[in-house]
Scaffold this motif. Structure first.
Motif, PDB file in Angstrom:
ATOM      1  N   ALA A  50       0.809  -1.219   0.000  1.00 51.44           N
ATOM      2  CA  ALA A  50       0.000   0.000   0.000  1.00 51.44           C
ATOM      3  C   ALA A  50       0.843   1.270   0.000  1.00 51.44           C
ATOM      4  CB  ALA A  50      -0.947  -0.003   1.194  1.00 51.44           C
ATOM      5  N   ALA A  51       2.156   1.152   0.270  1.00 48.69           N
ATOM      6  CA  ALA A  51       3.036   2.320   0.295  1.00 48.69           C
ATOM      7  C   ALA A  51       3.903   2.407  -0.962  1.00 48.69           C
ATOM      8  CB  ALA A  51       3.920   2.280   1.539  1.00 48.69           C
ATOM      9  N   VAL A  52       3.639   1.544  -1.951  1.00 50.19           N
ATOM     10  CA  VAL A  52       4.358   1.558  -3.229  1.00 50.19           C
ATOM     11  C   VAL A  52       3.320   1.822  -4.317  1.00 50.19           C
ATOM     12  CG1 VAL A  52       5.752   0.225  -4.843  1.00 50.19           C
ATOM     13  CG2 VAL A  52       6.138  -0.016  -2.390  1.00 50.19           C
ATOM     14  N   PHE A  53       3.632   2.748  -5.235  1.00 49.24           N
ATOM     15  CA  PHE A  53       2.626   3.224  -6.184  1.00 49.24           C
ATOM     16  C   PHE A  53       3.060   3.039  -7.634  1.00 49.24           C
ATOM     17  CE2 PHE A  53       2.496   5.675  -2.238  1.00 49.24           C
ATOM     18  CZ  PHE A  53       1.230   5.322  -1.811  1.00 49.24           C
ATOM     19  N   ILE A  54       2.058   3.122  -8.530  1.00 51.39           N
ATOM     20  CA  ILE A  54       2.301   3.034  -9.970  1.00 51.39           C
ATOM     21  C   ILE A  54       1.805   4.328 -10.621  1.00 51.39           C
ATOM     22  CG2 ILE A  54       1.864   1.801 -12.125  1.00 51.39           C
ATOM     23  CD1 ILE A  54       1.229  -0.692 -10.476  1.00 51.39           C
ATOM     24  N   GLY A  55       2.733   5.077 -11.205  1.00 52.81           N
ATOM     25  CA  GLY A  55       2.385   6.277 -11.959  1.00 52.81           C
ATOM     26  C   GLY A  55       2.626   6.029 -13.433  1.00 52.81           C
ATOM     27  N   GLY A  56       2.836   7.085 -14.180  1.00 54.32           N
ATOM     28  CA  GLY A  56       3.105   6.957 -15.595  1.00 54.32           C
ATOM     29  C   GLY A  56       1.866   7.142 -16.439  1.00 54.32           C
ATOM     30  N   THR A  57       1.993   6.874 -17.735  1.00 54.35           N
ATOM     31  CA  THR A  57       0.892   7.071 -18.673  1.00 54.35           C
ATOM     32  C   THR A  57       0.764   5.855 -19.578  1.00 54.35           C
ATOM     33  OG1 THR A  57       1.237   9.453 -18.655  1.00 54.35           O
ATOM     34  CG2 THR A  57      -0.034   8.559 -20.491  1.00 54.35           C
ATOM     35  N   ILE A  58      -0.461   5.369 -19.694  1.00 52.37           N
ATOM     36  CA  ILE A  58      -0.785   4.264 -20.593  1.00 52.37           C
ATOM     37  C   ILE A  58      -1.750   4.804 -21.641  1.00 52.37           C
ATOM     38  CG2 ILE A  58      -1.946   2.032 -20.801  1.00 52.37           C
ATOM     39  CD1 ILE A  58      -0.983   1.435 -17.921  1.00 52.37           C
ATOM     40  N   GLN A  59      -1.410   4.596 -22.906  1.00 57.81           N
ATOM     41  CA  GLN A  59      -2.287   4.992 -24.000  1.00 57.81           C
ATOM     42  C   GLN A  59      -3.310   3.876 -24.192  1.00 57.81           C
ATOM     43  OE1 GLN A  59      -2.027   7.948 -25.444  1.00 57.81           O
ATOM     44  NE2 GLN A  59      -3.654   7.673 -26.915  1.00 57.81           N
ATOM     45  N   SER A  60      -4.584   4.195 -24.053  1.00 54.04           N
ATOM     46  CA  SER A  60      -5.657   3.221 -24.260  1.00 54.04           C
ATOM     47  C   SER A  60      -6.241   3.432 -25.649  1.00 54.04           C
ATOM     48  CB  SER A  60      -6.750   3.395 -23.211  1.00 54.04           C
ATOM     49  OG  SER A  60      -6.232   3.124 -21.918  1.00 54.04           O
TER      50      SER A  60
END
Length: 156
Positions: free
Chosen positions: A83-93
């Motif tokens: 819960a203290a590790v996250f996923i950011g970034g951008t995914i093109q759908s």
């Protein structure tokens, strides 16, 4: 944990004959990845969905996920497992066989999962997502999620 680097800080660079990416079947509905699998490609290879849990991130680790089978129930997912590790970034759908697309950005202070349902959030055959560890608490996702219907973010 430290990761071995070839040719680090040298003017000569490096040559790695035979360098290749290991392609890995899921082996079931869920799989927890390990640090030594960094650099590999992992398949979403079951119509009933496959869920991968990432290891504790070390800056520079990288995992690629490819949907070789469209998910028809449950979800294809990538989760941090912490819960203290996250996923950011951008995914093109993108909508399958269409020019319609949109960019979805994960909140690197709140998102802990990339979950694709086989329609609005992606997960159809051809989906390809790469996650790279930016730090010990943040993964950055990039790639293409192939879906259908009214597109929605795969980040949760």
């Amino acid at each position: 944990m430290s990761l071995e680097q070839l040719g680090k800080n040298t003017t000569e660079g490096c040559v790695a004959p035979g360098l290749h990416t290991e392609v890995n079947a899921s082996g079931g509905a869920t799989r927890t990845l390990t640090a030594d699998e960094s650099g590999g490609m992992f398949l979403f290879d079951a119509a009933t969905g496959v869920s991968y849990t990432l290891p504790t991130p070390v800056a520079g680790m990288q995992f690629t996920f490819y949907a070789s089978v469209s998910v028809t129930s449950n979800a294809h997912a990538i989760a941090t497992g912490d819960a203290a590790v996250f996923i950011g970034g951008t995914i093109q759908s993108v909508i399958e066989n269409s020019a319609t697309s949109e960019a979805n950005t994960g909140d690197e202070t709140a998102s802990v999962t990339v979950s694709m349902n086989g329609s609005t959030t992606g997960g159809l055959k051809g989906t390809c997502i790469t996650v790279t560890a930016l730090s010990s608490t943040v993964w950055i996702a990039s790639g293409m999620a192939v879906g259908s219907g009214t597109l929605a973010t795969p980040f949760a």
